[in-house]
Design a protein around this motif. Structure first.
Motif, PDB file in Angstrom:
ATOM      1  N   CYS A 103       0.826  -1.205   0.000  1.00 16.74           N
ATOM      2  CA  CYS A 103       0.000   0.000   0.000  1.00 16.74           C
ATOM      3  C   CYS A 103       0.860   1.255   0.000  1.00 16.74           C
ATOM      4  N   GLU A 104       2.043   1.193   0.625  1.00 19.95           N
ATOM      5  CA  GLU A 104       2.954   2.343   0.607  1.00 19.95           C
ATOM      6  C   GLU A 104       3.508   2.582  -0.786  1.00 19.95           C
ATOM      7  N   GLN A 127       0.883   4.531  -2.562  1.00 19.00           N
ATOM      8  CA  GLN A 127       0.947   5.932  -2.129  1.00 19.00           C
ATOM      9  C   GLN A 127       2.035   6.674  -2.894  1.00 19.00           C
ATOM     10  N   TYR A 162      -4.848  -0.231  -0.047  1.00 21.05           N
ATOM     11  CA  TYR A 162      -4.646   1.181  -0.356  1.00 21.05           C
ATOM     12  C   TYR A 162      -5.995   1.821  -0.622  1.00 21.05           C
ATOM     13  N   THR A 193      -8.306   8.571   0.355  1.00 25.59           N
ATOM     14  CA  THR A 193      -7.541   9.230   1.418  1.00 25.59           C
ATOM     15  C   THR A 193      -6.037   9.100   1.230  1.00 25.59           C
ATOM     16  N   ASN A 194      -5.620   8.380   0.179  1.00 25.55           N
ATOM     17  CA  ASN A 194      -4.198   8.107  -0.069  1.00 25.55           C
ATOM     18  C   ASN A 194      -3.544   7.520   1.182  1.00 25.55           C
ATOM     19  N   ALA A 195      -4.209   6.504   1.755  1.00 28.79           N
ATOM     20  CA  ALA A 195      -3.736   5.927   3.013  1.00 28.79           C
ATOM     21  C   ALA A 195      -3.785   4.408   2.957  1.00 28.79           C
ATOM     22  N   CYS A 196      -2.991   3.790   3.843  1.00 30.00           N
ATOM     23  CA  CYS A 196      -3.043   2.342   4.028  1.00 30.00           C
ATOM     24  C   CYS A 196      -4.143   2.013   5.037  1.00 30.00           C
TER      25      CYS A 196
END
Length: 722
Positions: free
Chosen positions: A560-561, A564, A601, A605-608
C-alpha cells in the motif's frame, strides 16, 4: 572432491536428534491392515506449479495443452481425483501432506524465504510421513525439492531432511528453497545480462557456432555445429561452460567460473545419508550441473534399485518443474518437432507459456524413464506409450501438484489473475492421480472433495496405520483408501479448506513489496525471486525504475505504501491491486467462501487501511468450462435463501477450524504440555542453533536465549487442549 560439512559433529548431532525426537517413531503397528504382511512400496511424485488447468487428462489444458502421454497413461490405469485442493504455495502444501496438518497448526503459511524463522519451518517434533511409516519398517527417501525448511535459520542446517525422518535425501537446499536466478554470464564468459537463458546460443541468435567446452573435472573439448542444439547449449546441458569462438587452453581462462549457480542447470546439491553423514557437492560435480528435471530421477532410480526386497520403501520424487525462472529443457527430453526456443528471452513473461509447456513435456519424459528403469513399467508398447499393468506391481503410485499454475502460464478458461499464491480455484485446484495394485476398477474418476492433507492418511492406510490413533496431536486428514477399493464410496469430506498467510520473521518483519503489471504482492521472498517472476522490487535495496522514476533504495514495507508513492509522483502513476497478505477459503459441494485480509490502499484518502472481505461463489468442476471463483462470478448481497444458508454454514465451519489451534506458550516440542522436557529441549536447541533461530524462540526475535527459557518456566504445568 566431495566436501563434507563439519559442524556440528555427527556425534553431537545425533545426541541432539535423539533428545529432540524422543518418543517419535517407536515401533507401534496399530492399523487397519494386517500388520504382519508386507505393505506396498510407495512412489510419490510431487509436481511444482502445474495446476489442473494444464491437464488434458482432467479435461482442461486450453488451446495449447502440454503433451503428457506418460502421466496420461498412469491416470488411465488409476484413479483421477478431480476435486482436490492444495494450499496456495509450495512450502505450505508440502508441510500439509507430510504432516496431515493445516498451516494454522505448523505456522508454515507461505513459501519459505531466507528471512523466515525456524518457527515457520517444519518442526522436528512433527510426526512426518517418514517417521510415521518407520513403524511398518519403511525406508524413506526424498529426491529433489525440499523447501519445508531453509538452512539459514534452521538449527539443523543441511541436516534438515534427516532431522525430519528421511533415511536418505538427495536434492536442493537453495538459499530461497527454489532455483536461483539464471546466470546471464553463462559461466563468466559474457557481461551480466548477455545470455538471458544461461547459455551461449548459436551465431544466428547472437552467439557462436564454435568454441571450447570446459568441464568441471578440468577437461576441455572443442565443439561446433548449427541447428536447434547449438554447441553452447549442448555444452551447458552436459554440465560444462562454453567459451565462444575460443580454443581449449590450459590453464583455463580465469573468467571461466564454475561457482556461479544458474536456475535449473547449476544447483547446490546436498545428500543426507543414514547416521548423519551429509555431503554438499561442489558446483564442479556433474550432478550439481545436471538439469533439475533429471537429477532427482537419476538419484531415485539408483536408490530404488538398491532396496532389499524384504523391506517396503517410500520414495518421494519432488520436481522443481515448472518453477520460475523458466528455462528450456535439454532437447533430448522433447519431441523431435519441438519448437526451437533458442531465440527466446527467458526473462520475458511472454516466453513463459512456451517454456512452461516444454518443461512439462520434458518432465513427463522423465516420469516415464523413472517408471521404466525401476521396473514399475516393464516395457513400452509398439507406439512408444508406456505399458503399465499396476496389478502386476507391488508399488502404489501417487502424483500430485503443490499449488496452482503461475499466472503467466495459466491456461484458459482459468483465471491468471487469481492463480498461484491465492486461495481462489486457479490457485488451489490441483491434479491428483493414484494408481497401483489396490485400485479397484482403474480408469475411473472420483469427484468427491479431497485435500492434500488426506494424502497423509492415505499413506498411513497403505501401511496399515491408523494415523488418528497414532499421532498425538490434531490431524486434518481424512480417509482416501475407501475411494480406491470401493468405486461406489460416498463422499467422506463434507467441506474443504485452504490457507495462505505470512510466515514468522524476527520482530514482525515481512517480505518486501513486489509489483507486477496488475498487482502487488509480498509472496516473492527476495529481490531476485521478485524479478525472476517478472516483477519490480520495491523493498529494501530497490534499484529499479517506475515509469522512469528511480525507486527509493530504502524501499517500502507494504504494497500500500508503494501505491501511495506512485500516486504522489508528478504526474501520478497508475496503481495496481494488492494481493491479500493472508487468505482462507472453505467450500462444500457447490458453494465456496473466501476470506481475505489485506493492508490495502484507499485512493480517496491516499492511506493504508486494514481490510477484511468475505466473498461467496458458486462453483463446480464442469469441463471444459468449470464454474470458477472469478471476480465477475462473486455473488452479490442480498443473498437468496439458498445462498444465505450456505454462507452461514460455511462461516460457522470456518470459525470452528480457525479456533481449533489455541496458543500454548512454552510448548516448543508440541506434545501438549509445558514441562521439564521443554526445558531440556530448549537447552539442546540453544546449543544446536548457537543461540539463534529455533522452535524455542518463543518471543520471535530470532534468538533462542534466557528470555525464552523464562517463558517456559512461567508456563510449567500448562496442559494444552488438542
Amino acid at each position: 572432491m566431495i566436501q563434507c560439512t563439519a559442524k556440528p559433529s555427527l556425534a553431537s548431532l545425533f545426541v541432539a536428534l535423539t533428545l529432540l525426537a524422543g518418543g517419535i517413531g517407536h515401533a507401534h503397528a496399530a492399523g487397519r491392515a494386517d500388520a504382519t504382511s508386507k505393505p506396498p512400496n510407495i512412489l510419490f511424485i510431487v509436481l511444482d506449479d502445474i495446476g489442473i488447468d494444464q491437464f488434458r487428462t482432467f479435461g482442461y489444458g486450453g488451446l495449447t495443452p502440454p503433451a503428457m502421454p506418460n502421466i496420461d497413461r498412469i491416470a488411465d490405469a488409476g484413479v483421477h481425483f478431480r476435486n482436490t485442493w492444495s494450499m496456495p504455495a509450495c512450502s505450505v502444501s508440502r508441510s500439509v501432506f507430510f504432516t496431515g496438518r493445516f498451516p494454522l497448526r505448523t505456522n508454515l503459511y507461505a513459501a519459505l524465504g531466507p528471512d523466515d524463522l525456524a518457527n515457520s519451518m517444519l518442526s522436528p517434533w512433527e510426526t512426518t510421513l517418514p517417521k510415521l511409516l518407520k513403524e511398518r519398517d519403511y525406508e524413506s527417501a526424498l529426491f529433489g525439492k525440499f523447501h519445508i525448511g531453509l538452512q539459514g535459520n534452521n538449527p539443523f542446517g543441511d541436516r534438515m531432511p534427516a532431522s525430519l525422518g528421511w533415511d536418505y535425501f538427495s536434492g536442493w537446499l537453495d538459499e530461497t528453497g527454489d532455483p536461483s536466478s539464471i546466470d546471464t554470464t553463462a559461466g563468466g564468459v559474457g557481461p551480466q545480462g548477455t545470455y538471458a537463458c544461461g547459455y551461449v546460443p548459436g551465431a544466428r541468435d547472437g552467439g557462436a557456432d564454435a568454441g571450447a567446452c570446459y568441464s568441471g573435472d578440468g577437461s576441455c573439448r572443442v565443439m561446433a555445429g548449427t541447428g536447434p542444439n547449438p554447441p553452447g547449449r549442448a555444452c551447458r546441458d552436459s554440465g560444462g561452460i562454453f567459451d565462444p569462438e575460443e580454443v581449449c587452453r590450459q590453464p583455463r581462462p580465469s573468467y571461466i567460473d564454475f561457482n556461479l549457480m544458474s536456475a535449473h542447470y547449476v544447483s547446490p546439491l546436498v545428500i543426507n545419508r543414514p547416521h548423519g553423514v551429509v555431503r554438499r557437492l561442489p558446483l564442479t560435480d556433474v550432478r550439481a550441473r545436471t538439469y533439475r528435471g533429471s537429477v532427482p530421477v537419476d538419484a531415485a532410480i539408483e536408490w530404488i534399485e538398491q532396496r532389499a526386497g524384504d523391506k517396503p520403501w517410500m520414495a518421494t520424487v519432488s520436481f522443481a518443474t515448472v518453477h520460475t525462472p523458466l528455462q528450456a529443457p535439454p532437447l533430448h527430453l522433447l519431441a523431435p518437432d519441438a519448437r526451437d526456443t533458442n531465440a527466446l528471452d527467458c526473462s520475458a513473461v511472454g516466453a513463459f507459456p512456451i517454456l512452461s509447456n516444454q518443461m512439462i513435456e520434458a518432465l513427463d519424459t522423465e516420469v516415464g524413464r523413472l517408471l521404466l528403469e525401476t521396473g514399475i513399467v516393464k516395457r513400452r508398447r509398439r507406439d512408444g506409450a508406456l505399458r503399465y499393468n499396476p496389478e502386476n506391481t507391488d508399488t502404489m503410485l501417487v502424483i500430485v501438484n503443490d499449488n496452482g499454475s503461475l499466472g503467466y502460464t495459466v491456461k484458459q478458461p482459468f483465471d491468471g489473475a487469481r492463480s498461484k499464491g491465492t486461495v481462489y480455484q486457479t490457485g488451489v485446484w490441483t491434479p491428483l492421480i493414484v494408481a497401483g495394485p489396490l485400485v479397484e476398477e482403474p480408469g475411473r474418476e472420483v469427484t468427491h472433495m479431497t485435500n492434500i492433507a488426506d494424502l497423509y492418511e492415505l499413506f498411513g492406510e497403505l501401511a496399515g496405520i491408523d494415523v488418528h490413533e497414532r499421532v498425538p496431536r490434531t490431524l486434518d486428514s481424512m480417509p482416501m483408501l475407501p475411494y480406491l477399493v470401493d468405486p461406489m464410496q460416498d463422499s467422506i469430506r463434507q467441506w474443504n479448506f485452504t490457507q495462505i498467510g505470512l510466515n514468522l520473521q524476527a520482530d514482525g518483519a515481512l517480505n518486501g513489496p513486489c509489483q507486477f503489471a496488475n498487482s502487488c504482492s509480498h509472496i516473492p521472498v527476495t529481490k531476485g525471486v521478485c524479478e525472476d517472476n517478472g516483477g519490480v522490487w520495491f523493498g529494501q535495496g530497490a534499484d529499479g525504475f517506475s515509469d522512469g522514476v528511480p525507486i527509493p533504495s530504502e524501499g517500502f514495507t507494504y504494497c500500500c505504501e508503494v501505491q501511495q508513492w506512485l500516486t504522489e509522483q508528478v504526474p501520478p502513476q497508475d496503481t495496481v491491486d494488492i494481493l491479500p497478505q493472508s487468505g482462507v477459503a472453505i467450500r462444500n459441494d457447490t458453494f465456496k467462501l473466501v476470506r481475505n485480509n489485506t493492508k490495502d490502499y484507499d485512493p480517496t484518502t491516499n492511506a493504508c487501511v486494514d481490510s477484511e472481505s468475505d466473498e461467496l461463489y458458486e462453483i463446480d468442476e464442469a469441463r471444459p468450462v468449470p464454474k470458477l471463483d472469478t471476480e465477475e462470478a462473486m455473488l452479490d448481497e442480498p443473498f437468496t435463501s439458498v445462498q444465505q444458508a450456505n454462507y452461514d454454514a460455511l462461516s460457522d465451519q470456518l470459525a470452528v477450524i480457525l479456533s481449533s489451534q489455541p496458543p500454548c506458550s512454552g510448548d516448543g516440542n508440541i506434545d501438549g504440555v509445558v514441562d521439564i522436557r521443554d526445558l531440556v529441549a530448549y537447552r539442546a536447541l540453544r546449543w544446536l542453533s548457537r543461540g539463534t533461530s529455533s522452535w524455542y524462540d518463543l518471543d520471535l526475535n530470532g534468538l533462542t536465549n534466557s528470555a525464552d527459557a523464562a517463558t517456559v518456566r512461567q508456563n510449567l504445568g500448562t496442559i494444552c487442549s488438542k
